[in-house]
Design a protein around this motif. Sequence first.
Motif, PDB file in Angstrom:
ATOM      1  N   GLY A 134       0.795  -1.228   0.000  1.00  0.00           N
ATOM      2  CA  GLY A 134       0.000   0.000   0.000  1.00  0.00           C
ATOM      3  C   GLY A 134       0.824   1.274   0.000  1.00  0.00           C
ATOM      4  N   GLY A 135       2.098   1.176  -0.376  1.00  0.00           N
ATOM      5  CA  GLY A 135       2.921   2.385  -0.443  1.00  0.00           C
ATOM      6  C   GLY A 135       2.263   3.405  -1.357  1.00  0.00           C
ATOM      7  N   HIS A 136       2.309   4.675  -0.989  1.00  0.00           N
ATOM      8  CA  HIS A 136       1.544   5.683  -1.729  1.00  0.00           C
ATOM      9  C   HIS A 136       2.355   6.929  -2.060  1.00  0.00           C
ATOM     10  CE1 HIS A 136       1.040   6.341   2.573  1.00  0.00           C
ATOM     11  NE2 HIS A 136       1.085   7.626   2.271  1.00  0.00           N
ATOM     12  N   ASN A 137       3.688   6.774  -2.071  1.00  0.00           N
ATOM     13  CA  ASN A 137       4.531   7.897  -2.455  1.00  0.00           C
ATOM     14  C   ASN A 137       5.845   7.341  -3.004  1.00  0.00           C
ATOM     15  OD1 ASN A 137       6.117   7.212  -0.169  1.00  0.00           O
ATOM     16  ND2 ASN A 137       4.975   8.635   1.116  1.00  0.00           N
ATOM     17  N   LEU A 144       9.463  -0.503  -1.646  1.00  0.00           N
ATOM     18  CA  LEU A 144       8.947  -1.690  -2.320  1.00  0.00           C
ATOM     19  C   LEU A 144      10.037  -2.323  -3.169  1.00  0.00           C
ATOM     20  CD1 LEU A 144       6.701  -3.628  -3.297  1.00  0.00           C
ATOM     21  CD2 LEU A 144       6.098  -1.888  -5.002  1.00  0.00           C
ATOM     22  N   VAL A 145      10.757  -1.521  -3.932  1.00  0.00           N
ATOM     23  CA  VAL A 145      11.838  -2.027  -4.776  1.00  0.00           C
ATOM     24  C   VAL A 145      12.902  -2.711  -3.922  1.00  0.00           C
ATOM     25  CG1 VAL A 145      13.749  -1.315  -6.282  1.00  0.00           C
ATOM     26  CG2 VAL A 145      11.446  -0.451  -6.694  1.00  0.00           C
ATOM     27  N   ASP A 146      13.320  -2.070  -2.837  1.00  0.00           N
ATOM     28  CA  ASP A 146      14.317  -2.669  -1.950  1.00  0.00           C
ATOM     29  C   ASP A 146      13.826  -3.995  -1.382  1.00  0.00           C
ATOM     30  OD1 ASP A 146      16.018  -0.517  -2.330  1.00  0.00           O
ATOM     31  OD2 ASP A 146      15.534   0.437  -0.408  1.00  0.00           O
ATOM     32  N   ALA A 163      11.505  -8.337 -14.569  1.00  0.00           N
ATOM     33  CA  ALA A 163      10.958  -9.629 -14.174  1.00  0.00           C
ATOM     34  C   ALA A 163       9.618  -9.571 -13.452  1.00  0.00           C
ATOM     35  CB  ALA A 163      11.957 -10.359 -13.277  1.00  0.00           C
ATOM     36  N   VAL A 164       9.163  -8.394 -13.079  1.00  0.00           N
ATOM     37  CA  VAL A 164       7.998  -8.291 -12.209  1.00  0.00           C
ATOM     38  C   VAL A 164       6.827  -7.669 -12.972  1.00  0.00           C
ATOM     39  CG1 VAL A 164       7.118  -7.319 -10.035  1.00  0.00           C
ATOM     40  CG2 VAL A 164       9.529  -8.009 -10.212  1.00  0.00           C
ATOM     41  N   ALA A 165       5.657  -8.262 -12.821  1.00  0.00           N
ATOM     42  CA  ALA A 165       4.434  -7.674 -13.368  1.00  0.00           C
ATOM     43  C   ALA A 165       3.777  -6.877 -12.251  1.00  0.00           C
ATOM     44  CB  ALA A 165       3.492  -8.759 -13.877  1.00  0.00           C
ATOM     45  N   PHE A 166       3.541  -5.604 -12.489  1.00  0.00           N
ATOM     46  CA  PHE A 166       2.955  -4.720 -11.486  1.00  0.00           C
ATOM     47  C   PHE A 166       1.535  -4.354 -11.874  1.00  0.00           C
ATOM     48  CE2 PHE A 166       7.477  -3.851 -10.918  1.00  0.00           C
ATOM     49  CZ  PHE A 166       7.599  -3.782  -9.543  1.00  0.00           C
ATOM     50  N   VAL A 167       0.659  -4.262 -10.896  1.00  0.00           N
ATOM     51  CA  VAL A 167      -0.654  -3.638 -11.040  1.00  0.00           C
ATOM     52  C   VAL A 167      -0.622  -2.465 -10.076  1.00  0.00           C
ATOM     53  CG1 VAL A 167      -3.133  -3.905 -10.752  1.00  0.00           C
ATOM     54  CG2 VAL A 167      -1.759  -5.843 -11.568  1.00  0.00           C
ATOM     55  N   VAL A 168      -0.752  -1.256 -10.605  1.00  0.00           N
ATOM     56  CA  VAL A 168      -0.575  -0.055  -9.798  1.00  0.00           C
ATOM     57  C   VAL A 168      -1.823   0.805  -9.880  1.00  0.00           C
ATOM     58  CG1 VAL A 168       0.809   2.038  -9.479  1.00  0.00           C
ATOM     59  CG2 VAL A 168       1.912  -0.071 -10.272  1.00  0.00           C
ATOM     60  N   GLY A 169      -2.235   1.300  -8.734  1.00  0.00           N
ATOM     61  CA  GLY A 169      -3.321   2.269  -8.675  1.00  0.00           C
ATOM     62  C   GLY A 169      -2.901   3.401  -7.763  1.00  0.00           C
ATOM     63  N   ALA A 170      -3.199   4.630  -8.151  1.00  0.00           N
ATOM     64  CA  ALA A 170      -2.837   5.776  -7.320  1.00  0.00           C
ATOM     65  C   ALA A 170      -3.827   6.907  -7.572  1.00  0.00           C
ATOM     66  CB  ALA A 170      -1.425   6.248  -7.641  1.00  0.00           C
ATOM     67  N   MET A 171      -4.086   7.657  -6.537  1.00  0.00           N
ATOM     68  CA  MET A 171      -4.920   8.843  -6.667  1.00  0.00           C
ATOM     69  C   MET A 171      -4.164   9.898  -7.472  1.00  0.00           C
ATOM     70  SD  MET A 171      -7.660   7.992  -5.039  1.00  0.00           S
ATOM     71  CE  MET A 171      -8.512   9.519  -4.769  1.00  0.00           C
ATOM     72  N   GLY A 172      -4.905  10.755  -8.139  1.00  0.00           N
ATOM     73  CA  GLY A 172      -4.307  11.778  -8.981  1.00  0.00           C
ATOM     74  C   GLY A 172      -3.447  12.777  -8.235  1.00  0.00           C
ATOM     75  N   ALA A 178       6.792   9.588 -10.083  1.00  0.00           N
ATOM     76  CA  ALA A 178       7.980   9.184  -9.317  1.00  0.00           C
ATOM     77  C   ALA A 178       7.844   7.747  -8.827  1.00  0.00           C
ATOM     78  CB  ALA A 178       8.197  10.123  -8.133  1.00  0.00           C
ATOM     79  N   MET A 179       6.631   7.359  -8.458  1.00  0.00           N
ATOM     80  CA  MET A 179       6.410   5.978  -8.023  1.00  0.00           C
ATOM     81  C   MET A 179       6.700   5.018  -9.169  1.00  0.00           C
ATOM     82  SD  MET A 179       2.955   6.769  -5.809  1.00  0.00           S
ATOM     83  CE  MET A 179       2.385   5.088  -5.792  1.00  0.00           C
ATOM     84  N   LEU A 180       6.178   5.318 -10.351  1.00  0.00           N
ATOM     85  CA  LEU A 180       6.388   4.465 -11.513  1.00  0.00           C
ATOM     86  C   LEU A 180       7.855   4.444 -11.922  1.00  0.00           C
ATOM     87  CD1 LEU A 180       3.221   5.320 -13.609  1.00  0.00           C
ATOM     88  CD2 LEU A 180       3.650   3.243 -12.269  1.00  0.00           C
ATOM     89  N   ALA A 181       8.533   5.582 -11.813  1.00  0.00           N
ATOM     90  CA  ALA A 181       9.964   5.629 -12.147  1.00  0.00           C
ATOM     91  C   ALA A 181      10.760   4.716 -11.222  1.00  0.00           C
ATOM     92  CB  ALA A 181      10.469   7.077 -12.066  1.00  0.00           C
ATOM     93  N   ALA A 182      10.364   4.627  -9.974  1.00  0.00           N
ATOM     94  CA  ALA A 182      11.096   3.772  -9.016  1.00  0.00           C
ATOM     95  C   ALA A 182      10.949   2.293  -9.341  1.00  0.00           C
ATOM     96  CB  ALA A 182      10.611   4.052  -7.591  1.00  0.00           C
ATOM     97  N   ILE A 183       9.755   1.882  -9.771  1.00  0.00           N
ATOM     98  CA  ILE A 183       9.525   0.461 -10.023  1.00  0.00           C
ATOM     99  C   ILE A 183       9.823   0.048 -11.460  1.00  0.00           C
ATOM    100  CG2 ILE A 183       7.840   0.260  -8.156  1.00  0.00           C
ATOM    101  CD1 ILE A 183       5.625   0.193 -10.312  1.00  0.00           C
ATOM    102  N   ALA A 184       9.914   1.004 -12.370  1.00  0.00           N
ATOM    103  CA  ALA A 184      10.074   0.702 -13.796  1.00  0.00           C
ATOM    104  C   ALA A 184      11.228  -0.248 -14.120  1.00  0.00           C
ATOM    105  CB  ALA A 184      10.198   1.993 -14.597  1.00  0.00           C
ATOM    106  N   PRO A 185      12.417  -0.114 -13.494  1.00  0.00           N
ATOM    107  CA  PRO A 185      13.496  -1.028 -13.851  1.00  0.00           C
ATOM    108  C   PRO A 185      13.163  -2.506 -13.599  1.00  0.00           C
ATOM    109  CG  PRO A 185      14.371   0.870 -12.706  1.00  0.00           C
ATOM    110  CD  PRO A 185      12.873   0.953 -12.594  1.00  0.00           C
TER     111      PRO A 185
END
Length: 189
Positions: A134-137, A144-146, A163-172, A178-185
Amino acid sequence: AAEKAGIIKAGVPVVGWPQGPEAQAVIEARCAELGCPLAVADLAALRVGAVEADGQGGLVRPFAYRGRPYATALLGSYQPANAAVALEAAEALGRQGWAIPPAARQQGIAAARWPGRFEVLPTLPGGPTFVVDGGHNAQGAAALVDSLADVLAGGDAADLSGAVAFVVGAMGDKDYAAMLAAIAPMAKR
Protein backbone atom coordinates in the motif's frame (compact mmCIF):
# COMPACT_ATOMS: atom_id res chain seq x y z
CA ALA A 1 10.88 18.35 11.79
CA ALA A 2 9.48 21.31 13.72
CA GLU A 3 5.95 20.43 12.62
CA LYS A 4 6.43 16.77 13.58
CA ALA A 5 7.93 17.80 16.92
CA GLY A 6 4.74 19.75 17.62
CA ILE A 7 3.17 16.54 18.92
CA ILE A 8 5.74 16.30 21.75
CA LYS A 9 4.15 16.93 25.16
CA ALA A 10 5.98 18.31 28.20
CA GLY A 11 7.64 15.65 30.34
CA VAL A 12 6.52 12.75 28.15
CA PRO A 13 9.21 10.36 26.87
CA VAL A 14 9.87 10.53 23.12
CA VAL A 15 11.00 7.60 21.00
CA GLY A 16 12.12 8.11 17.45
CA TRP A 17 13.78 6.99 14.29
CA PRO A 18 17.27 8.35 13.58
CA GLN A 19 17.01 11.56 11.60
CA GLY A 20 19.43 13.59 9.56
CA PRO A 21 21.52 16.00 11.63
CA GLU A 22 19.36 19.09 11.05
CA ALA A 23 16.08 17.32 11.79
CA GLN A 24 17.58 15.50 14.80
CA ALA A 25 18.76 18.82 16.24
CA VAL A 26 15.22 20.24 16.00
CA ILE A 27 13.75 17.22 17.79
CA GLU A 28 16.44 17.23 20.47
CA ALA A 29 15.92 20.96 21.07
CA ARG A 30 12.16 20.49 21.43
CA CYS A 31 12.68 17.59 23.87
CA ALA A 32 15.13 19.66 25.92
CA GLU A 33 12.72 22.62 25.94
CA LEU A 34 9.86 20.46 27.24
CA GLY A 35 11.90 18.22 29.56
CA CYS A 36 11.30 15.05 27.58
CA PRO A 37 13.69 12.11 27.66
CA LEU A 38 14.54 11.11 24.07
CA ALA A 39 15.38 7.59 22.91
CA VAL A 40 16.42 6.95 19.33
CA ALA A 41 16.69 3.50 17.78
CA ASP A 42 20.33 2.48 17.33
CA LEU A 43 20.35 1.07 13.82
CA ALA A 44 24.04 0.16 14.22
CA ALA A 45 22.86 -2.36 16.85
CA LEU A 46 20.54 -4.02 14.30
CA ARG A 47 21.58 -7.23 12.52
CA VAL A 48 19.14 -8.41 9.84
CA GLY A 49 19.01 -11.91 8.39
CA ALA A 50 17.60 -13.13 5.10
CA VAL A 51 13.91 -13.95 4.79
CA GLU A 52 13.32 -17.63 5.49
CA ALA A 53 10.52 -20.18 5.80
CA ASP A 54 8.87 -20.24 9.20
CA GLY A 55 8.17 -24.00 9.11
CA GLN A 56 4.40 -23.40 8.92
CA GLY A 57 4.06 -22.41 5.27
CA GLY A 58 4.89 -18.74 5.82
CA LEU A 59 7.93 -16.51 5.75
CA VAL A 60 9.73 -14.60 8.48
CA ARG A 61 12.61 -12.17 8.64
CA PRO A 62 14.97 -12.92 11.54
CA PHE A 63 16.93 -10.08 13.10
CA ALA A 64 18.75 -9.19 16.27
CA TYR A 65 18.56 -5.88 18.08
CA ARG A 66 21.06 -5.11 20.80
CA GLY A 67 22.05 -8.78 20.75
CA ARG A 68 18.53 -10.20 21.28
CA PRO A 69 17.02 -12.41 18.56
CA TYR A 70 13.64 -11.66 16.98
CA ALA A 71 11.66 -12.80 13.95
CA THR A 72 8.94 -10.85 12.18
CA ALA A 73 6.35 -11.83 9.59
CA LEU A 74 6.52 -8.23 8.32
CA LEU A 75 8.84 -8.86 5.39
CA GLY A 76 9.59 -5.37 4.11
CA SER A 77 13.31 -4.62 4.20
CA TYR A 78 12.57 -1.66 6.50
CA GLN A 79 10.55 -3.61 9.08
CA PRO A 80 13.41 -4.69 11.39
CA ALA A 81 14.31 -1.00 11.78
CA ASN A 82 10.67 -0.20 12.54
CA ALA A 83 10.73 -3.02 15.11
CA ALA A 84 13.85 -1.48 16.67
CA VAL A 85 11.87 1.72 17.25
CA ALA A 86 9.07 -0.34 18.84
CA LEU A 87 11.62 -2.08 21.06
CA GLU A 88 12.98 1.30 22.15
CA ALA A 89 9.38 2.28 22.99
CA ALA A 90 9.09 -0.85 25.15
CA GLU A 91 12.30 0.20 26.92
CA ALA A 92 10.90 3.70 27.48
CA LEU A 93 7.71 2.21 28.89
CA GLY A 94 9.82 0.04 31.18
CA ARG A 95 11.45 3.18 32.56
CA GLN A 96 7.92 4.44 33.28
CA GLY A 97 7.08 1.33 35.33
CA TRP A 98 5.48 -0.87 32.67
CA ALA A 99 6.91 -4.38 32.87
CA ILE A 100 7.32 -5.72 29.33
CA PRO A 101 9.57 -8.78 29.61
CA PRO A 102 11.87 -9.79 26.75
CA ALA A 103 9.70 -12.83 25.88
CA ALA A 104 6.64 -10.58 25.49
CA ARG A 105 8.62 -8.28 23.20
CA GLN A 106 9.67 -11.24 21.06
CA GLN A 107 6.08 -12.51 20.93
CA GLY A 108 4.76 -9.07 20.04
CA ILE A 109 7.24 -8.66 17.18
CA ALA A 110 6.44 -12.19 15.94
CA ALA A 111 2.66 -11.63 16.10
CA ALA A 112 2.63 -8.26 14.33
CA ARG A 113 0.70 -8.22 11.05
CA TRP A 114 0.13 -5.33 8.63
CA PRO A 115 -2.17 -6.41 5.81
CA GLY A 116 -1.35 -4.71 2.54
CA ARG A 117 2.13 -3.55 3.56
CA PHE A 118 4.60 -5.69 1.60
CA GLU A 119 2.32 -8.66 2.21
CA VAL A 120 3.40 -11.84 0.42
CA LEU A 121 0.21 -13.74 -0.36
CA PRO A 122 -0.02 -17.54 -0.24
CA THR A 123 0.30 -19.13 -3.68
CA LEU A 124 0.00 -22.54 -5.22
CA PRO A 125 3.20 -24.59 -5.48
CA GLY A 126 5.08 -23.51 -8.59
CA GLY A 127 2.78 -20.52 -9.04
CA PRO A 128 3.76 -16.87 -9.18
CA THR A 129 4.51 -14.88 -6.06
CA PHE A 130 1.98 -12.15 -5.30
CA VAL A 131 2.91 -9.17 -3.16
CA VAL A 132 0.44 -6.50 -2.05
CA ASP A 133 1.86 -3.17 -0.96
CA GLY A 134 0.00 0.00 0.00
CA GLY A 135 2.92 2.39 -0.44
CA HIS A 136 1.54 5.68 -1.73
CA ASN A 137 4.53 7.90 -2.46
CA ALA A 138 7.98 7.78 -4.06
CA GLN A 139 9.61 6.77 -0.77
CA GLY A 140 7.13 3.88 -0.46
CA ALA A 141 7.86 2.79 -4.03
CA ALA A 142 11.60 2.83 -3.30
CA ALA A 143 10.99 0.72 -0.18
CA LEU A 144 8.95 -1.69 -2.32
CA VAL A 145 11.84 -2.03 -4.78
CA ASP A 146 14.32 -2.67 -1.95
CA SER A 147 12.01 -5.22 -0.36
CA LEU A 148 11.30 -7.03 -3.64
CA ALA A 149 15.03 -7.26 -4.34
CA ASP A 150 15.68 -8.46 -0.81
CA VAL A 151 12.94 -11.08 -0.63
CA LEU A 152 12.84 -12.31 -4.23
CA ALA A 153 16.47 -11.91 -5.35
CA GLY A 154 18.61 -12.07 -2.24
CA GLY A 155 19.20 -8.31 -2.25
CA ASP A 156 20.20 -7.87 -5.89
CA ALA A 157 17.70 -5.64 -7.70
CA ALA A 158 19.51 -6.28 -11.00
CA ASP A 159 18.36 -9.92 -10.80
CA LEU A 160 14.76 -8.68 -11.05
CA SER A 161 15.31 -6.34 -14.00
CA GLY A 162 12.25 -6.70 -16.21
CA ALA A 163 10.96 -9.63 -14.17
CA VAL A 164 8.00 -8.29 -12.21
CA ALA A 165 4.43 -7.67 -13.37
CA PHE A 166 2.95 -4.72 -11.49
CA VAL A 167 -0.65 -3.64 -11.04
CA VAL A 168 -0.57 -0.05 -9.80
CA GLY A 169 -3.32 2.27 -8.68
CA ALA A 170 -2.84 5.78 -7.32
CA MET A 171 -4.92 8.84 -6.67
CA GLY A 172 -4.31 11.78 -8.98
CA ASP A 173 -2.85 13.88 -6.16
CA LYS A 174 0.00 11.41 -5.58
CA ASP A 175 3.35 11.67 -7.32
CA TYR A 176 2.61 8.58 -9.37
CA ALA A 177 5.25 9.49 -11.98
CA ALA A 178 7.98 9.18 -9.32
CA MET A 179 6.41 5.98 -8.02
CA LEU A 180 6.39 4.46 -11.51
CA ALA A 181 9.96 5.63 -12.15
CA ALA A 182 11.10 3.77 -9.02
CA ILE A 183 9.52 0.46 -10.02
CA ALA A 184 10.07 0.70 -13.80
CA PRO A 185 13.50 -1.03 -13.85
CA MET A 186 11.89 -4.16 -12.40
CA ALA A 187 8.77 -4.05 -14.53
CA LYS A 188 8.11 -6.76 -17.05
CA ARG A 189 4.73 -5.14 -17.62
